[in-house]
Design a protein around this motif. Structure first.
Motif, mmCIF file in Angstrom:
data_model
loop_
_atom_site.group_PDB
_atom_site.id
_atom_site.type_symbol
_atom_site.label_atom_id
_atom_site.label_comp_id
_atom_site.label_asym_id
_atom_site.label_seq_id
_atom_site.Cartn_x
_atom_site.Cartn_y
_atom_site.Cartn_z
ATOM 1 N N HIS A 1 -4.557 4.328 1.850
ATOM 2 C CA HIS A 1 -3.503 4.636 0.880
ATOM 3 C C HIS A 1 -4.027 4.583 -0.549
ATOM 4 O O HIS A 1 -3.375 5.057 -1.458
ATOM 5 C CB HIS A 1 -2.288 3.722 1.063
ATOM 6 C CG HIS A 1 -2.512 2.298 0.677
ATOM 7 N ND1 HIS A 1 -2.814 1.310 1.598
ATOM 8 C CD2 HIS A 1 -2.499 1.675 -0.522
ATOM 9 C CE1 HIS A 1 -2.961 0.160 0.966
ATOM 10 N NE2 HIS A 1 -2.786 0.352 -0.311
ATOM 11 N N GLY B 1 -6.371 8.066 -0.590
ATOM 12 C CA GLY B 1 -5.596 9.300 -0.548
ATOM 13 C C GLY B 1 -5.625 10.119 0.729
ATOM 14 O O GLY B 1 -5.004 11.169 0.800
ATOM 15 N N THR C 1 -2.621 13.299 -4.285
ATOM 16 C CA THR C 1 -2.217 12.503 -3.147
ATOM 17 C C THR C 1 -2.009 11.072 -3.612
ATOM 18 O O THR C 1 -1.892 10.789 -4.790
ATOM 19 C CB THR C 1 -3.265 12.673 -2.002
ATOM 20 O OG1 THR C 1 -2.901 11.819 -0.928
ATOM 21 C CG2 THR C 1 -4.677 12.362 -2.428
ATOM 22 N N VAL D 1 -9.542 4.858 10.087
ATOM 23 C CA VAL D 1 -9.896 4.719 8.670
ATOM 24 C C VAL D 1 -9.536 3.317 8.174
ATOM 25 O O VAL D 1 -8.825 2.571 8.858
ATOM 26 C CB VAL D 1 -9.131 5.766 7.838
ATOM 27 C CG1 VAL D 1 -9.714 7.142 8.051
ATOM 28 C CG2 VAL D 1 -7.649 5.736 8.168
ATOM 29 N N ILE E 1 -2.698 15.732 13.499
ATOM 30 C CA ILE E 1 -3.878 14.949 13.099
ATOM 31 C C ILE E 1 -4.116 13.851 14.130
ATOM 32 O O ILE E 1 -3.196 13.073 14.434
ATOM 33 C CB ILE E 1 -3.640 14.282 11.715
ATOM 34 C CG1 ILE E 1 -3.202 15.326 10.684
ATOM 35 C CG2 ILE E 1 -4.879 13.533 11.253
ATOM 36 C CD1 ILE E 1 -2.822 14.735 9.331
ATOM 37 N N GLY F 1 -1.551 6.711 -1.774
ATOM 38 C CA GLY F 1 -0.177 6.281 -2.005
ATOM 39 C C GLY F 1 0.779 7.476 -1.910
ATOM 40 O O GLY F 1 0.445 8.468 -1.301
HETATM 41 N N1 SAM Z 1 1.948 9.491 0.905
HETATM 42 C C1 SAM Z 1 1.434 10.797 1.139
HETATM 43 C C2 SAM Z 1 1.737 11.253 2.543
HETATM 44 O O1 SAM Z 1 2.340 10.488 3.298
HETATM 45 O O2 SAM Z 1 1.419 12.390 2.860
HETATM 46 C C3 SAM Z 1 -0.031 10.993 0.821
HETATM 47 C C4 SAM Z 1 -0.992 9.905 1.195
HETATM 48 S S1 SAM Z 1 -1.286 9.701 2.923
HETATM 49 C C5 SAM Z 1 -2.465 8.403 2.893
HETATM 50 C C6 SAM Z 1 -2.231 11.143 3.273
HETATM 51 C C7 SAM Z 1 -2.376 11.496 4.718
HETATM 52 O O3 SAM Z 1 -3.112 10.507 5.384
HETATM 53 C C8 SAM Z 1 -1.082 11.652 5.455
HETATM 54 O O4 SAM Z 1 -0.992 12.912 6.050
HETATM 55 C C9 SAM Z 1 -1.156 10.562 6.489
HETATM 56 O O5 SAM Z 1 -0.435 10.901 7.582
HETATM 57 C C10 SAM Z 1 -2.653 10.458 6.712
HETATM 58 N N2 SAM Z 1 -3.104 9.224 7.367
HETATM 59 C C11 SAM Z 1 -2.991 7.958 6.928
HETATM 60 N N3 SAM Z 1 -3.518 7.088 7.808
HETATM 61 C C12 SAM Z 1 -3.996 7.819 8.845
HETATM 62 C C13 SAM Z 1 -4.654 7.501 10.071
HETATM 63 N N4 SAM Z 1 -4.915 6.241 10.422
HETATM 64 N N5 SAM Z 1 -5.013 8.521 10.876
HETATM 65 C C14 SAM Z 1 -4.756 9.794 10.541
HETATM 66 N N6 SAM Z 1 -4.137 10.171 9.401
HETATM 67 C C15 SAM Z 1 -3.751 9.184 8.573
#
Ligand code: SAM
Length: 351
Positions: free
Chosen positions: A347, A350, A75, A201, A196, A77
């Motif tokens: 980010h 992960g 994952t 976070v 989700i 980023g």
């Molecule tokens: N860049 C990749 C992506 O977009 O899938 C992987 C990293 S991203 C940080 C991983 C997961 O975290 C994604 O499914 C994203 O939607 C989720 N995510 C990030 N911030 C979030 C939040 N505040 N609440 C719920 N899910 C979150």
């Protein structure tokens, strides 16, 4: 090695939770700026020199597998921004104890990379997709790349991946009107959609409870549209509760905000620079890079990991939920804190 020689029991923490699931962030950089994850204009990045090489990552994963890890998810980023990622995939896919090797990606670069990832031995792909509307995507991510994500999802299917998932963060007032459309889209492209709840976070500096569209609200909405929704009965540590529609379509809901599942959480997270976090909400990590680079023995690093896990008491999402009852639930970390330590960002660790 015979299959019996490969099997190793997992160590467990103070709540008897095994160490099985390792999420490896391969970069803190991202090519989108999603409102719920990276809403700021400027970020403090990890030091380039600190980012682990593929050999270092393989070494750590190897040690983790000796303590029970058999599921690895790459994952970030955005993991596809890491140069030559299929090489790392090939290295990990050959590991006899890694039974499940997956990636979570925003999909923007998937069209170019899906085949190489498949041929390198990646087992499964999860693509984050929050909307089917290009203009909404642009507003949510601050990038014009919606068509690339949809093409990327097509590419995953065409190269032959099975078990593809789509992860949708649901925010009240942003995309809760698209849940049925996204579910129908998942059916068309053969992917299981997981909705989700918006989580408080690190990095989610604009989070508020008012923007959370809860699992209960999602189930009500789907019930109105499809009729009877049945839970899928299964014993699993997976974060999603799964449900089935009358036509047999299965979907998931990850309800960490309103219905935390700390009790079964077997996940931990390794950042690209080798900090290991035992909980998504943890404020402190365990530095594995320094001992690795200073030449500590495998046994020493293994003891560090084992000792930390066996003492693990984290139940971060449940602790956040308790704040709600007191009426003081707000973003986890203020922007100044995130600038001081980028490891606190979603980010970086992960998701
Ligand atoms: N860049 C990749 C992506 O977009 O899938 C992987 C990293 S991203 C940080 C991983 C997961 O975290 C994604 O499914 C994203 O939607 C989720 N995510 C990030 N911030 C979030 C939040 N505040 N609440 C719920 N899910 C979150």
């Amino acid at each position: 090695m015979s299959p019996a020689a490969l099997w190793l029991p997992s160590i467990t923490d103070t709540f008897a939770r095994p160490l099985r699931n390792l999420r490896v962030s391969v970069t803190d950089r991202c090519n989108l700026r999603c409102q719920y994850c990276m809403p700021e204009e400027e970020y403090v990045w990890l030091r380039r020199d600190d980012v682990l090489t593929f050999e270092e990552l393989r070494e750590l994963v190897d040690i983790f597998t000796e303590l029970g890890v058999d599921k690895v998810r790459l994952t970030g980023g955005e993991p596809l921004l890491r140069r030559d990622l299929p090489t790392l995939v090939r290295m990990l896919a050959q590991h006899p104890r890694v039974k499940d090797l997956a990636i979570t990606t925003n999909g923007v670069l998937l069209t170019d990379q899906a085949r190489a990832l498949y041929e390198a031995g990646l087992h499964r792909v999860t693509v984050s997709l929050d909307t089917l509307r290009p203009e909404r995507f642009q507003a949510l991510t601050r990038r014009d790349a919606h068509h690339k994500v949809l093409d990327g999802i097509d590419a995953v299917r065409h190269v032959g991946f099975q078990g593809t998932k789509i992860d949708t963060v649901v925010m009240r007032g942003t995309n809760e009107d698209e849940l049925v459309d996204l579910l129908e889209y998942g059916k068309r492209v053969g992917a299981e959609v997981r909705f989700i709840e918006y989580m408080d976070v690190g990095g989610a500096t604009q989070w508020s409870m008012a923007k959370v569209f809860s699992r209960a609200a999602m189930l009500e909405l789907f019930g109105q549209r499809y009729g009877r929704i049945e839970p899928v009965v299964e014993i699993s540590s997976a974060p999603a509760d799964r449900f089935v529609l009358p036509d047999g379509t299965v979907f998931g809901i990850i309800a960490s905000t309103t219905t935390p599942f700390c009790r079964t959480c077997d996940r931990s997270r390794l950042t690209a620079d080798g900090m290991w976090y035992l909980c998504l909400y943890a404020q402190k990590g365990i530095d594995l890079r320094t001992p690795l680079r200073e030449g500590a023995s495998r046994e020493d690093i293994k003891s560090l990991i084992a000792g930390s896990w066996t003492r693990r008491r984290d139940r971060g999402a449940e602790a956040r939920k308790e704040l709600e009852a007191l009426g003081v639930r707000a973003p986890l970390i203020q922007i100044e804190g995130l600038r001081e330590d980028p490891h606190l960002e979603m980010h970086t660790r992960g998701g």
